[in-house]
Design a protein around this motif. Structure first.
Motif, PDB file in Angstrom:
ATOM      1  N   LEU A 159       0.852  -1.192   0.000  1.00  0.00           N
ATOM      2  CA  LEU A 159       0.000   0.000   0.000  1.00  0.00           C
ATOM      3  C   LEU A 159       0.879   1.231   0.000  1.00  0.00           C
ATOM      4  CD1 LEU A 159      -2.803   1.411   0.370  1.00  0.00           C
ATOM      5  CD2 LEU A 159      -2.289   1.420   2.821  1.00  0.00           C
ATOM      6  N   GLY A 160       0.641   2.101  -0.949  1.00  0.00           N
ATOM      7  CA  GLY A 160       1.396   3.343  -1.012  1.00  0.00           C
ATOM      8  C   GLY A 160       0.469   4.533  -0.997  1.00  0.00           C
ATOM      9  N   GLU A 161       1.098   5.672  -1.058  1.00  0.00           N
ATOM     10  CA  GLU A 161       0.408   6.950  -0.962  1.00  0.00           C
ATOM     11  C   GLU A 161      -0.622   7.143  -2.088  1.00  0.00           C
ATOM     12  OE1 GLU A 161       3.381   9.780  -1.651  1.00  0.00           O
ATOM     13  OE2 GLU A 161       2.398  11.405  -0.544  1.00  0.00           O
ATOM     14  N   THR A 162      -0.303   6.655  -3.272  1.00  0.00           N
ATOM     15  CA  THR A 162      -1.169   6.924  -4.428  1.00  0.00           C
ATOM     16  C   THR A 162      -1.711   5.658  -5.074  1.00  0.00           C
ATOM     17  OG1 THR A 162       0.719   6.902  -5.928  1.00  0.00           O
ATOM     18  CG2 THR A 162       0.118   9.036  -4.969  1.00  0.00           C
ATOM     19  N   GLY A 163      -1.522   4.518  -4.431  1.00  0.00           N
ATOM     20  CA  GLY A 163      -2.064   3.299  -5.023  1.00  0.00           C
ATOM     21  C   GLY A 163      -1.639   2.070  -4.267  1.00  0.00           C
ATOM     22  N   MET A 164      -1.985   0.931  -4.814  1.00  0.00           N
ATOM     23  CA  MET A 164      -1.668  -0.343  -4.181  1.00  0.00           C
ATOM     24  C   MET A 164      -1.298  -1.323  -5.284  1.00  0.00           C
ATOM     25  SD  MET A 164      -3.983  -2.666  -1.551  1.00  0.00           S
ATOM     26  CE  MET A 164      -5.419  -2.856  -2.618  1.00  0.00           C
ATOM     27  N   VAL A 165      -0.408  -2.242  -4.957  1.00  0.00           N
ATOM     28  CA  VAL A 165      -0.129  -3.322  -5.891  1.00  0.00           C
ATOM     29  C   VAL A 165      -0.087  -4.607  -5.082  1.00  0.00           C
ATOM     30  CG1 VAL A 165       2.373  -2.909  -5.823  1.00  0.00           C
ATOM     31  CG2 VAL A 165       1.401  -4.165  -7.733  1.00  0.00           C
ATOM     32  N   ILE A 166      -0.725  -5.644  -5.622  1.00  0.00           N
ATOM     33  CA  ILE A 166      -0.795  -6.933  -4.939  1.00  0.00           C
ATOM     34  C   ILE A 166      -0.201  -8.002  -5.848  1.00  0.00           C
ATOM     35  CG2 ILE A 166      -2.381  -8.726  -4.111  1.00  0.00           C
ATOM     36  CD1 ILE A 166      -4.290  -6.548  -3.204  1.00  0.00           C
ATOM     37  N   SER A 167       0.675  -8.826  -5.287  1.00  0.00           N
ATOM     38  CA  SER A 167       1.077 -10.039  -5.999  1.00  0.00           C
ATOM     39  C   SER A 167       0.228 -11.163  -5.427  1.00  0.00           C
ATOM     40  CB  SER A 167       2.568 -10.320  -5.797  1.00  0.00           C
ATOM     41  OG  SER A 167       2.917 -11.521  -6.458  1.00  0.00           O
ATOM     42  N   ASP A 168      -0.759 -11.548  -6.193  1.00  0.00           N
ATOM     43  CA  ASP A 168      -1.806 -12.434  -5.679  1.00  0.00           C
ATOM     44  C   ASP A 168      -1.508 -13.899  -5.994  1.00  0.00           C
ATOM     45  OD1 ASP A 168      -4.198 -13.062  -4.444  1.00  0.00           O
ATOM     46  OD2 ASP A 168      -5.392 -11.695  -5.664  1.00  0.00           O
ATOM     47  N   ASN A 169      -2.278 -14.766  -5.380  1.00  0.00           N
ATOM     48  CA  ASN A 169      -2.204 -16.189  -5.696  1.00  0.00           C
ATOM     49  C   ASN A 169      -2.627 -16.460  -7.125  1.00  0.00           C
ATOM     50  OD1 ASN A 169      -1.441 -17.541  -3.207  1.00  0.00           O
ATOM     51  ND2 ASN A 169      -3.361 -16.750  -2.381  1.00  0.00           N
ATOM     52  N   ARG A 170      -2.186 -17.596  -7.651  1.00  0.00           N
ATOM     53  CA  ARG A 170      -2.628 -18.008  -8.976  1.00  0.00           C
ATOM     54  C   ARG A 170      -3.157 -19.432  -8.887  1.00  0.00           C
ATOM     55  NH1 ARG A 170       0.574 -17.024 -13.974  1.00  0.00           N
ATOM     56  NH2 ARG A 170      -1.606 -17.172 -14.583  1.00  0.00           N
ATOM     57  N   THR A 171      -4.201 -19.698  -9.657  1.00  0.00           N
ATOM     58  CA  THR A 171      -4.741 -21.059  -9.684  1.00  0.00           C
ATOM     59  C   THR A 171      -4.009 -21.858 -10.762  1.00  0.00           C
ATOM     60  OG1 THR A 171      -6.442 -20.302 -11.188  1.00  0.00           O
ATOM     61  CG2 THR A 171      -6.977 -20.304  -8.852  1.00  0.00           C
TER      62      THR A 171
END
Lengths: 340, 340, 340, 340
Positions: free
Chosen positions: C248-260
């Motif tokens: 989580l950052g000041e101007t956005g978010m990035v997630i490295s999510d699970n993969r099926t």
């Protein structure tokens, strides 16, 4: 009429869809629901009691009521064209449920009779008002996907309606697909000029055989510039009301996808990221669009601006249904010029 | 009181949240909004005019009104405990916005004073009523994930509130995290016994320094049986109001995830499956929960059944906030037994 | 060494992870696997036969082999520091599985002994090489989310390892969480200065009691600038190996999510959009990262460029584990300055 | 041949797809790539050098090589039928890239000539081997969705191929849609009996006009039992290679959806949950299916079990392409009985 004033509306038809409209009219801050009519008096009485409004004794009483600005027609389909004509004669604005009539000739006659009408006549193509569908179209108009190439419309009811419904519905293409034909036109931005249709009886073949109707269908519509639109319909979808619109363009794609009732996702040793089935049916799924439809109509009545779904839109959707039936019969692409 | 009767309610406080409650009370079929009060008369007059209800001249007038069954307290926080006590003395049911008070001692005094009260007192922990959160908890109760092991609560506001808000809010933990402390208790199903907290000034350090407040925080709560709960808070989330609850159990997981305003997804040479940012803030995001909160309260008033978010829930959430402040100060896990 | 030449590598340790590395080394176009060693000769013989390479009789034989450029150490943990020292003495580059040692003092001694080493020493923090995690970090570095505020690491194994595994693993924080401590440092971009930890025995309390180990844990790490990182660990996740990183950052978010495992989604009257459970475990889930780890090492050996996961990274991750154990014991945030 | 033995294979054709196959053959543990041929010797020499295998001077040399069990034909389309016949005459198993030939008559002649062949002949319909597509089909076979009603195939290339490609590809339906025709048959589980096609020139009209080819197309296939299949094709999809298969049944739906390169999702004030565009093209997207295709072929050669994609499958897909061209020309549904 000044924008700040209330729009006074009478409701014709107090069945399931009429009751929903009564609720929505009552909830709208600029609408006064003046009274209701239904051919079955207990139905109109119940809605009138619930909302504290008058019961009209007859449609004529409705159209003769100088107090009202507009009528919302949610009666049985065979009355639609007559009531539109009566409303126009009485100088009332009209919001009429689809279809105008099951018979295209009757629709064309109605069109002739209301020529020159200066009050708004809006057709009940509620899906045009869905925030997702509308945002998808707006993204296209805003150039986000470049020129439009293909439209894919997936439209499947959660479950077969009861037999009685089929008997008066006028056939799958005029009753169910008509919404998708309208969305096709709304999204394509130019008139489809050829229609191909196929249909099957896969869910309840005995009943469909007996009624000479269909429960599963596919369509391809094309325009003169080469844009293509596919529609697929089914009368059952075990996982809920399936309503998706996909717009493929030169530089991107936008999809108005299904939504689940809430954001719960389940995970186990069998599944991951599993949502709930979709909303059961149109009153829940298209709640926002029915509200926005009323709102748009009220603004059209108050300002005499063009409606967002017109009588002509209703006529064109029915013409596409007629073309589709001819295509189904003759197993060929039918040119729209062949249809009256 | 019979279930069929209307519950007559007066509203105290006509600010932003009070206006929302007025709308929701008006829309509820079993509620009659009798009148409103606000210390700033133009505010109460405006809400009264909008809904056609009376303006009370003072809180005393409200509590003295024999017509009303209940009060909804949405005034400034320092008045909450007094108004609860007055309402109890006048034998009115109470729905009070959180927190009961910023001072735990005052809350404990209030608790003593209302002992024996037989009318419902409900706290405004609206998130308990969110359909997604509720369904997640129900799945857990139904055994879908086996024994609960971990709860992860992500709770981030879309944007910093104005400076004036902070000045009366009582600090991040009592104002913002208090909702998450309540959800932690609601989901854990047993009392947290230890609390660890950390907090930073990352978004607007000068203002936070000056106000001695925080904008970014993390918490870990544990129970005697070893269940664990993490909460993370931020006063900004560029992508909208971020409200997620994750329940990890022995045999599965259930997440109440964020929802986008509608189902549109965008695709280009840069992105795929891109949704819109989330609803901007609580009035939109928790619309269903605020409605359900009113509905639950009305049923409690009508039937004298237990409320779903009690005064004691309000007190416990504040105790957790106090423990969190002590933890932050002393950089250690604080046992709940240390808190009054 | 010229970039075009093959890097000649010997493998020490032919257990499960060693076999995987043997396969990956063989598949790398710039690597020649010269030979293998395992204290249990049938294991080394089997791997040697499978790939057509030599069996070394002892670790000394490996380090004495002038043909090889580098060693990959995948033996039991207690041998790691000795083998690193021997490899450095023999002027071989090293890729060593984590941890360097379970004892921080031993690690510090090793650090002293290898001071001045000019060949690459890389630690097996494979997750740094995962394309998703790497892309998330790169997005942050590229300024997509502004200043970083919070990191949330979810890291849960699919199932409890066998009892024998625990006996030599050195405890949950040194064995399992150590990967997450490393990722925390990798993502935070500055050193954590305080650590809070809590841990429970929820999955198999009798075995955990007996082994004095834990199966469920939560952590909060903070940096001097106020950045916060939460880690949650569980030894079981019914829905598969759960590996998520959120920035989580000041101007956005990035997630490295699970993969099926693949893109199949199921729909029925019970569920919608249901994917399969996640990949069972690290060899499948982190296949790409293990490959990229080898590739990065080979490039470091060939060019003498800095490795992407260094000996010092291995030491710092172990220091965080030590701080976490102290925090768990004393129920307080432990300053990293307290750790040797 | 015993299962444990290596299958010895020669590769004909060392273009882009041939090089990929060479890599995949080398990586397969049960395959020995014996040698390669290409009409352009530098191409075969490069592949031979890379993998340390021999270069054949001519196709005749390949078929005369008693050492090899099988040939993989990845040469230009006009050679396929000749090479299949030669391979059969030489008693070699065959894995041949699609299509068998652009001319259906030639295919039928080839079919006659290879009657009685006892060695496996497998067609390169790699998509049948994709784990997602295969799992979707298996779910259907396992009864998860009840009787199949509709198949929706979305198949769009990321970008227009170069002009030279079109000149020898044989037209969009025979080159691109042929994969989808095969998947339609694979999923429908019964032969399509009627085909409707429409096609447009929307992406590069001047080039398509000149080449008398199309870049955008839609199809509807139906079976005697009333099952329906829609295919949509586009030569560009800005968001990457779009490959989706949807199976609607009586009691559910299963979709084999697109996958993003990794699990990163982006969030900002413009977007939420935004993934990366899809894999660029077939070599990346269908990596697993190309591997599984080789594996399936090797097992068929070793055990003489039926192949999973047969010569007849190749012929039927081409017949559907022929029917589609006739439909496009005559704007009608074409019965498969009309096609040779």
């Amino acid at each position: 009429m000044r924008v700040n004033e209330m729009t006074k509306i009478a409701l014709l038809g107090c069945g399931r869809i009429g009751q929903m409209h009564a609720d929505n009219l009552m909830a709208h801050p600029k609408v006064e629901l003046v009274g209701v009519f239904d051919i079955y008096t207990p139905a109109s009485q119940e809605v009138a009691d619930q909302h504290g409004v008058r019961v009209y004794a007859s449609p004529d009483d409705v159209f003769a009521d100088h107090e009202i600005d507009a009528v919302l027609i949610a009666t049985a389909t065979p009355t639609h064209a007559d009531f539109i004509e009566a409303a126009v004669a009485a100088d009332k604005a009209v919001l009429c449920e689809k279809p105008i009539d099951l018979n295209l000739d009757r629709v064309n006659i109605c069109a002739d009779r209301i020529v020159g009408c200066t009050r708004p006549i809006q057709l009940g193509f509620n899906r045009r008002f869905d925030p997702g569908h509308k945002a998808a179209r707006q993204a296209m108009i805003d150039g986000e996907i470049g020129d439009l190439h293909q439209v894919i419309i997936t439209s499947r009811d959660p479950d077969m309606p009861p037999r009685a419904y089929y008997e008066s519905a006028g056939g799958m293409f005029r009753d169910m697909t008509i919404h998708d034909f309208d969305i096709a036109r709304y999204m394509l931005g130019e008139e489809p000029t050829e229609v191909f249709a196929t249909a099957s009886r896969l869910i309840d073949k005995p009943m469909m055989d007996e009624l000479d109707d269909y429960d599963t269908a596919m369509f391809v519509l094309t325009t003169d510039s080469g844009k293509q639109c596919h529609i697929n319909n089914s009368r059952t979808a075990a996982y809920g009301y399936d309503q998706r619109i996909e717009l493929l363009g030169e530089t991107g794609m936008v999809i108005s996808d299904n939504r689940t009732p809430h954001g719960v996702k389940r995970y186990s040793n069998k599944i991951a990221e599993a949502a709930l089935p979709y909303e059961d049916f149109f009153i829940e799924r298209y709640k926002q669009s029915f509200d926005a439809e009323i709102d748009s109509f009220v603004r059209a009545v108050a300002s005499n601006e063009p409606v967002e779904a017109s009588f002509e839109d209703g006529r064109q959707a029915l013409r596409l249904a007629e073309a589709a039936y001819l295509s189904l019969k003759e197993k060929r692409a039918v040119g729209m010029a062949e249809i009256a």
